[in-house]
Design an enzyme around this catalytic site. Structure first.
Site, PDB file in Angstrom:
ATOM      1  N   CYS A 377      28.566  39.556  45.827  1.00 38.64           N
ATOM      2  CA  CYS A 377      28.426  40.833  46.517  1.00 38.64           C
ATOM      3  C   CYS A 377      26.954  41.253  46.597  1.00 38.64           C
ATOM      4  CB  CYS A 377      29.304  41.893  45.857  1.00 38.64           C
ATOM      5  SG  CYS A 377      29.693  43.224  46.996  1.00 38.64           S
ATOM      6  N   HIS A 502      34.141  39.553  45.707  1.00 41.41           N
ATOM      7  CA  HIS A 502      34.155  39.499  44.241  1.00 41.41           C
ATOM      8  C   HIS A 502      35.179  38.450  43.787  1.00 41.41           C
ATOM      9  CE1 HIS A 502      31.543  42.851  43.116  1.00 41.41           C
ATOM     10  NE2 HIS A 502      31.985  43.448  44.204  1.00 41.41           N
ATOM     11  N   GLU A 504      35.411  36.819  41.216  1.00 45.78           N
ATOM     12  CA  GLU A 504      35.765  36.870  39.786  1.00 45.78           C
ATOM     13  C   GLU A 504      37.132  37.516  39.550  1.00 45.78           C
ATOM     14  OE1 GLU A 504      33.340  38.570  41.274  1.00 45.78           O
ATOM     15  OE2 GLU A 504      33.020  40.575  40.420  1.00 45.78           O
TER      16      GLU A 504
HETATM   17  N1  GLN Z   1      25.772  48.085  46.615  1.00 43.62           N
HETATM   18  C1  GLN Z   1      26.212  47.063  47.516  1.00 43.62           C
HETATM   19  C2  GLN Z   1      27.116  47.607  48.616  1.00 43.62           C
HETATM   20  O1  GLN Z   1      27.632  48.678  48.486  1.00 43.62           O
HETATM   21  C3  GLN Z   1      26.893  45.938  46.754  1.00 43.62           C
HETATM   22  C4  GLN Z   1      28.190  46.339  46.153  1.00 43.62           C
HETATM   23  C5  GLN Z   1      28.697  45.387  45.108  1.00 43.62           C
HETATM   24  O2  GLN Z   1      27.955  44.530  44.618  1.00 43.62           O
HETATM   25  N2  GLN Z   1      29.940  45.525  44.728  1.00 43.62           N
HETATM   26  O3  GLN Z   1      27.317  46.967  49.592  1.00 43.62           O
END
Ligand code: GLN
Length: 528
Positions: A377, A502, A504
């Protein structure tokens, strides 16, 4: 097995001593006996979801496939039970209360006074029935500690619930903590006794008491707790800290609790926990080779903040039969030495600008030095920024960290502008992606059509693709409509891969996620 059965897991003395692991482990044993199990976390906080809770205090925000932002215990449930949770498995007071108040405003109570008892308690009971669905056994974990103001409605709700469905169809499990006092060298059961008195005061006498201790405690502790609580000794189980949480189902299966669970459910067969035996063996055996993965993060003092990432890394390492050393690299102070010192670099998800330059530097180092890299992400977003800067866009940034920059290679998604500081406006939950045939991503997944969970507000600004590609990255996965970049990789590197998702959250101890396995493999030998 006849009627649906319910297991309620409550806690006394203090929170954070492993109610979630206990609930998940009991579920694991029952599943291994062939039962259909469902599980639910009730959080007495006044929050509506876990999305705005500080991860440093509360640990990771676990995202379910339907996009619920939940407590990290739901991650334990998914890893232990290998079933996917949804919003109905996460009940928070704030969620129930806002619905009650909305109903009151809509006139649904026909002039009646709206009260915690019976209205909130009934809402809790409805949430239990909904989450239980048609499973044979439904486990309900009540967050916090019995006696907290917030949890009173839940304790009252489950007490009444047991009357409605029949006490014999309910098993109450209370998890208490017994401290060891170093100066007098003895275990003190008094706080546990008091906690049990509290529970009794609310009308619940537990069937099982799990006694958590830091180290193994003598049998007298069982005698004493049994004597003071009125719970037979066979229902009191000592549970010292385990070397790995995955041992807990094995401990339960080999304890007197197994008999109790058999009698309660009518499932007399022994649970088949061979998969867990294997995991524990892997995790506790000393491997000759140890892979050192540097986690570049800002919350380096609370491992719970990244618990699913850590579990995914560990599972991948067991899968490859190597040990794992997770080295924390403070994103705010990180420098080249830290990156050089590890076999692989992982940049996990995150929000806010603190430590962001360290994360960009980590991605840049991996890109330049062919160091295996996995970006999750935010880890994709910093990789894209690093590549754009490498291609000459010196002020390339994400609009999240520098709203002024003209080179916003990562920018706010359509419809999200202006909502940056509010909850509930993120792109959440499962989304499909199509991977580029022949890409590293497609090779690692053994597929070109995949689905991963998401939690983000920003995305790659495809206007800058020429610079991003010039900087050494290629797009290896997009949303099916091509609008969103889902994966990037560095074709020249042996393993540099980042995803907007994500992964994970979908990793399991028995089935580690391929992206994590790929990272570990890349440290051992070339993956392609
Ligand atoms: N802050 C970033 C976004 O909002 C990444 C979010 C994250 O890593 N879950 O896109």
């Amino acid at each position: 097995m006849g009627k649906q059965k319910y297991i309620f897991v409550t806690g006394g003395v203090l929170s954070g001593v492993g109610k979630g692991i206990t609930a998940a482990s009991i579920g694991t044993v029952l599943r291994a006996k062939g039962a259909t199990v469902s599980i639910q976390k009730c959080d007495p906080y006044l929050n509506v979801d876990a999305g705005l809770l500080n991860p440093r205090e509360h640990g990771e925000c676990f995202v379910t496939k339907d996009g619920a932002e939940t407590d990290l215990d739901l991650g334990h449930y998914e890893r232990f039970l290998d079933i996917e949770m949804t919003q109905k498995n996460a009940t928070l007071s704030g969620r129930l209360l806002s619905q009650l108040i909305a109903d009151e405003r809509a006139g649904k109570f026909c002039g009646k006074t709206v009260q915690l008892v019976p209205h909130l308690t009934q809402a809790i009971q409805r949430s239990i029935i909904e989450a239980a669905g048609d499973s044979g056994i439904h486990i309900v974990e009540i967050g916090g500690t019995v006696g907290d103001y917030e949890s009173l409605s839940y304790i009252e709700a489950i007490r009444l619930f047991s009357q409605i469905v029949g006490r014999a169809n309910c098993l109450f499990v209370h998890v208490v903590y017994v401290p060891f006092i170093g100066t007098s060298k003895e275990f003190k059961t008094k706080p546990a006794q008091n906690a049990l008195n509290d529970l009794r005061g609310f009308g619940i006498v537990p069937d099982v008491i799990i006694v958590r201790t830091d180290k193994p405690a003598p049998a007298e502790v069982v005698d004493k707790i049994s004597l003071f609580s009125g719970v037979p000794k066979c229902g009191v189980l000592l549970m010292p800290n385990a070397d790995t949480v995955y041992r807990v189902p094995l401990i339960i299966a080999r304890s007197g609790l197994n008999r109790l669970l058999s009698d309660f459910t009518g499932l007399q067969n022994e649970p088949d926990l061979s998969a867990w035996d294997k995991i524990v063996k892997h995790q506790t055996s000393r491997s000759k080779k140890v892979v050192k993965v540097g986690m570049v993060a800002k919350y380096i003092d609370n491992e719970d903040t990244y618990i699913s990432v850590i579990e995914a890394l560990k599972s991948a390492a067991w899968h490859e039969n190597v040990g794992i050393d997770i080295t924390w690299i403070n994103a705010e102070t990180a420098d080249k030495k830290d990156f050089k010192n590890v076999d692989a670099i992982l940049v996990p998800g995150g929000f806010g600008s603190r430590g962001i330059e360290g994360k960009i530097a980590a991605a840049r180092y991996a890109l330049d030095h062919d160091k295996p890299y996995l970006g999750l992400c935010l880890g994709l977003q910093v990789a894209v920024i690093a590549a754009a800067r490498k291609a000459g866009l010196d002020d390339a940034n994400s609009a999240e960290f520098n709203p002024e920059t003209k080179n916003d290679v990562v920018y706010i998604m359509d419809g999200q502008a202006g909502k940056e500081s509010t909850g509930g406006t993120l792109r959440l939950g499962d989304y499909p992606a199509k991977l580029v045939k022949g890409s590293l991503a497609a090779k690692v997944y053994h597929s070109v059509d995949i689905v991963e969970r998401h939690r983000h507000r920003y995305e790659v600004n495809q206007k800058f693709l020429p610079q991003i590609i010039k900087g050494g990255l290629s797009v290896s996965g997009t949303s099916p409509d091509d609008k969103l970049v889902e994966f990037v990789e560095a074709p020249k590197n042996k393993y540099f891969i980042a995803t907007q998702a994500h992964p994970e959250f979908q990793s399991r101890p028995t089935r580690p996620h391929p992206l994590f396995v790929g990272l570990i493999k890349a440290c051992l030998y070339k993956v392609k």
